[in-house]
Design an enzyme around this catalytic site. Sequence first.
Site, PDB file in Angstrom:
ATOM      1  N   ASP A 180      81.534  43.665 -91.831  1.00  0.00           N
ATOM      2  CA  ASP A 180      82.233  42.687 -90.998  1.00  0.00           C
ATOM      3  C   ASP A 180      81.720  41.300 -91.338  1.00  0.00           C
ATOM      4  O   ASP A 180      81.189  40.564 -90.486  1.00  0.00           O
ATOM      5  CB  ASP A 180      82.025  43.012 -89.522  1.00  0.00           C
ATOM      6  N   ASN A 205      80.347  36.356 -86.924  1.00  0.00           N
ATOM      7  CA  ASN A 205      79.258  37.301 -86.699  1.00  0.00           C
ATOM      8  C   ASN A 205      77.907  36.714 -87.101  1.00  0.00           C
ATOM      9  O   ASN A 205      76.957  37.453 -87.356  1.00  0.00           O
ATOM     10  CB  ASN A 205      79.500  38.597 -87.463  1.00  0.00           C
ATOM     11  N   ASP A 261      76.258  42.336 -86.063  1.00  0.00           N
ATOM     12  CA  ASP A 261      77.362  43.296 -86.177  1.00  0.00           C
ATOM     13  C   ASP A 261      77.389  44.023 -87.527  1.00  0.00           C
ATOM     14  O   ASP A 261      78.150  43.680 -88.426  1.00  0.00           O
ATOM     15  CB  ASP A 261      78.705  42.607 -85.924  1.00  0.00           C
ATOM     16  N   GLU A 315      78.025  47.424 -87.789  1.00  0.00           N
ATOM     17  CA  GLU A 315      78.611  48.751 -87.631  1.00  0.00           C
ATOM     18  C   GLU A 315      79.563  49.128 -88.756  1.00  0.00           C
ATOM     19  O   GLU A 315      79.855  50.309 -88.957  1.00  0.00           O
ATOM     20  CB  GLU A 315      79.321  48.879 -86.284  1.00  0.00           C
TER      21      GLU A 315
END
Length: 376
Positions: free
Chosen positions: A246, A251, A264, A266
């Site tokens: 991402d 972010n 972030d 993930e």
Amino acid sequence: MSTAPRPRTTTRDPDELTSRLTAWLGTRLPGARATHTTVPGSNGMSSETLLFDIEHAHPPSPKLSASLEQGGTPMRCALRLAADPAAYTVFPRYDMPRQYRTMRLVAAHTDLPVPRTLWLEEDPAHLGAPFFVMARADGRVPPDVMPYTYEGNWLSGATDAERDRLEAASVGVLARLHDQVPLAEADFLATAGPGSALRRHVAAQRAYYAWVVADTPRSPLIERGFAWLADRWPADPGETVLTWGDARIGNIVYDGFEPAAVLDWEMAALGPRELDLGWMIYLHRFFQDLTEGSGQRGLPGFLRRDAVESRYARLTGHTPRDMEFHTLYAALRHAVVMLRVAYRQVHFGEVPVPEDADALILHRDSLEAMIEGRYW
């Protein structure tokens, strides 16, 4: 964007969540309590974030004492909680240990400002899902709602030189990540399946799309996009590295115009460098296109594709290639996520059932233009 309500991100009760967090914290730091809990206005569409302070009369251990101010003042923390299963989740699975391990890997092997991880809790009994706690970084984040490309926020109000500084530093985050993490240490992030890392990455995205439309109308546009990728597959996908996933400025927490925390993780995965470059370039274009569509100028000179590619090449010695493939792939991945978010709004009665699934994709016109070769 300016009038539509923000889609629901959770069905959890904030007060109950705070109470349960305080009870859990007592099992880790007897005598400590969670205070000043808040949910950031930019709370994500996937995993949830809770901000809180830890108040403790005495530092509990030398390891944690460095994060506490003198006199027992609060330690500022952020908690990442797997998505609420009752909230029509964006992704089919949330692997919090994987995110936690990724952040620790990046912190151990790079000079990137990754938040210091404090605890991982895999037992869902405490807060209803697994979660981890990390130290909170001070700074500011380019907003998503309203997007930073619109007028009236700190980044749109910055000078060209300040934005250029932020752009250079942000591309530098990708360069350092790709160059510094030993691939052998990141093998737990490999996507299962045959073929190259890129083949497996795209196959996983196809599977994700199939999950999104299992019980909902299919998207002809997204399916055209996958067909376009298959017809224009790179002859050489290139070196495999750890990709952030991402990779966008929304972010990153900035101290001034320099990264103070990279957030972030993930969507982290193994793949070619261009996965992150395409995502960073396209996610900015998504906001810029929306802004221009609303009649504003936006930031046309910021995060331009040619500038990002040139900066990255100077920093790494790697000249990005097949970038039309990778920017379209980024737009396509974003379309799948947006389709799922839109179907969640339908699920909660926030929008009517659509007659045309493609109408739910905000960047439909730009994705069509990419497929037809008239975007860049």
